[in-house]
Design an enzyme around this catalytic site. Structure first.
Site, PDB file in Angstrom:
ATOM      1  N   SER A 122      30.883  18.343  17.518  1.00 34.72           N
ATOM      2  CA  SER A 122      29.997  19.072  16.889  1.00 34.72           C
ATOM      3  C   SER A 122      31.300  20.540  16.231  1.00 34.72           C
ATOM      4  CB  SER A 122      29.668  20.233  18.594  1.00 34.72           C
ATOM      5  OG  SER A 122      28.499  20.486  18.843  1.00 34.72           O
ATOM      6  N   ASP A 146      28.621  13.923  15.547  1.00 32.41           N
ATOM      7  CA  ASP A 146      27.808  14.243  16.103  1.00 32.41           C
ATOM      8  C   ASP A 146      27.390  15.243  15.662  1.00 32.41           C
ATOM      9  OD1 ASP A 146      25.665  12.259  16.980  1.00 32.41           O
ATOM     10  OD2 ASP A 146      25.558  14.311  18.996  1.00 32.41           O
ATOM     11  N   HIS A 285      26.399  13.240  23.585  1.00 31.87           N
ATOM     12  CA  HIS A 285      26.758  14.239  22.262  1.00 31.87           C
ATOM     13  C   HIS A 285      27.469  14.723  22.082  1.00 31.87           C
ATOM     14  CE1 HIS A 285      27.254  17.602  18.970  1.00 31.87           C
ATOM     15  NE2 HIS A 285      27.496  18.079  20.858  1.00 31.87           N
TER      16      HIS A 285
END
Length: 306
Positions: A122, A146, A285
């Site tokens: 992220s 992700d 995630h």
């Protein structure tokens, strides 16, 4: 390099290792003094010089990688990005990837002696891209987990903002665990207790507060919104495709099938960066927490290819 004495943060590792059938590695907290006086903190796992550096996502810290590190079984450096974990908060609240990458580069010059396999999830993934674009000498390969530039992250962060925009301090950690579980965060209570313990600290007045700056900024942003002021943009929106295009190191995108990167996002990534690998895994995630064994295998394969 300064090494912390308190190792209570590592008390969860033996039980985690036992569940994986692994042996907990030596682990120590290290810190680096940045040019402006702030501290950047990290955890060094294993023995020998690390060849893998891990960068976490927004609102997390180095311990989000614990299970992945245990499954990997290699020397690793897991960084607390500025404003997170044991690293100093920024007075200007600038947590854009390019800003964070400057801090990481300065610390890696001290902490490492060879280019690293950078694995960033992220916000950490976009920080890794910014690092690879500006300091290619520090990056042997880049694995982005992700996230892609410009992605619509409104669903996940919106829920997190609601969580963090509530009270920013608590009487006990149990209060915070109860709140997290009531809003659907965490897994079992022991898992949630571990996450809360590793992401909070006790203030001088005995109250419990989040370690990361984002929770406090979220509360301020909510207050500003209620007052009619303009909210600050998400740090995830400030990184662009330019950094990835400048990355000369081998590049991999790990798409979580139940995460933020959609199939269309992954196709756009592959179209823009045809030299990159795109790998899909069954995870949410936070792949490092929900598919640590699978992610560790991908990391090991990338490391062995260097």
């Amino acid at each position: 390099m300064q090494v912390a004495i308190d190792i209570s943060e590592f008390s969860y590792l033996p039980a985690q290792a036992e569940r994986l059938g692994a042996t907990p590695p030596p682990a120590e907290r290290v810190s680096h003094r940045l040019p402006d006086g702030r501290l950047l903190s990290a955890i060094r796992y294993g023995t020998g010089a690390p060849r893998i550096t891990l960068l976490h996502g927004a609102g997390l810290n180095a311990h989000t990688w614990d299970t992945t590190v245990l499954a990997l079984g290699l020397p690793v450096l897991a960084v607390d990005l500025a404003g997170h974990g044991d690293s100093s908060w920024r007075d200007d609240a600038d947590y854009a990837p390019r800003t964070l990458a400057v801090d990481v580069a300065d610390a890696l010059d001290e902490w490492t002696d060879a280019p690293q396999l950078i694995v960033g999830q992220s916000l950490g993934g976009l920080t890794g891209a910014a690092l690879a674009a500006r300091r290619p000498d520090l990056v042997a390969a880049l694995v982005v987990v992700d996230i892609t530039p410009g992605i619509d992250t409104s669903a996940g962060p919106a829920a997190l903002r609601e969580f963090y925009a509530g009270p920013t301090d608590f009487g006990t950690r149990d209060e915070l665990v109860d709140r997290a579980m009531s809003l659907g965060f965490g897994g079992t209570r022991p898992e949630t207790e571990r996450g809360v313990f590793l992401n909070t600290r006790v203030r001088s007045d005995g109250r419990i507060e989040w370690k990361h700056h984002f929770a406090h900024l979220a509360a301020q942003t909510l207050a500003a919104h209620d007052a009619g002021d303009v909210a600050a943009p998400s740090p995830l929106s400030s990184a662009g495709w330019e950094d990835l295009a400048k990355t000369s190191a081998p590049l991999t995108l790990v798409q979580a099938q139940r995460g933020f990167v959609t199939a269309d996002d992954a196709k756009e990534f592959a179209r823009r960066l045809p030299h990159a690998d795109v790998i899909s895994v069954d995870a949410t995630h936070n792949v490092q927490e929900t598919a640590p064994v699978e992610l560790s295998a991908l990391i090991a394969a990338s490391a062995s290819a260097l």
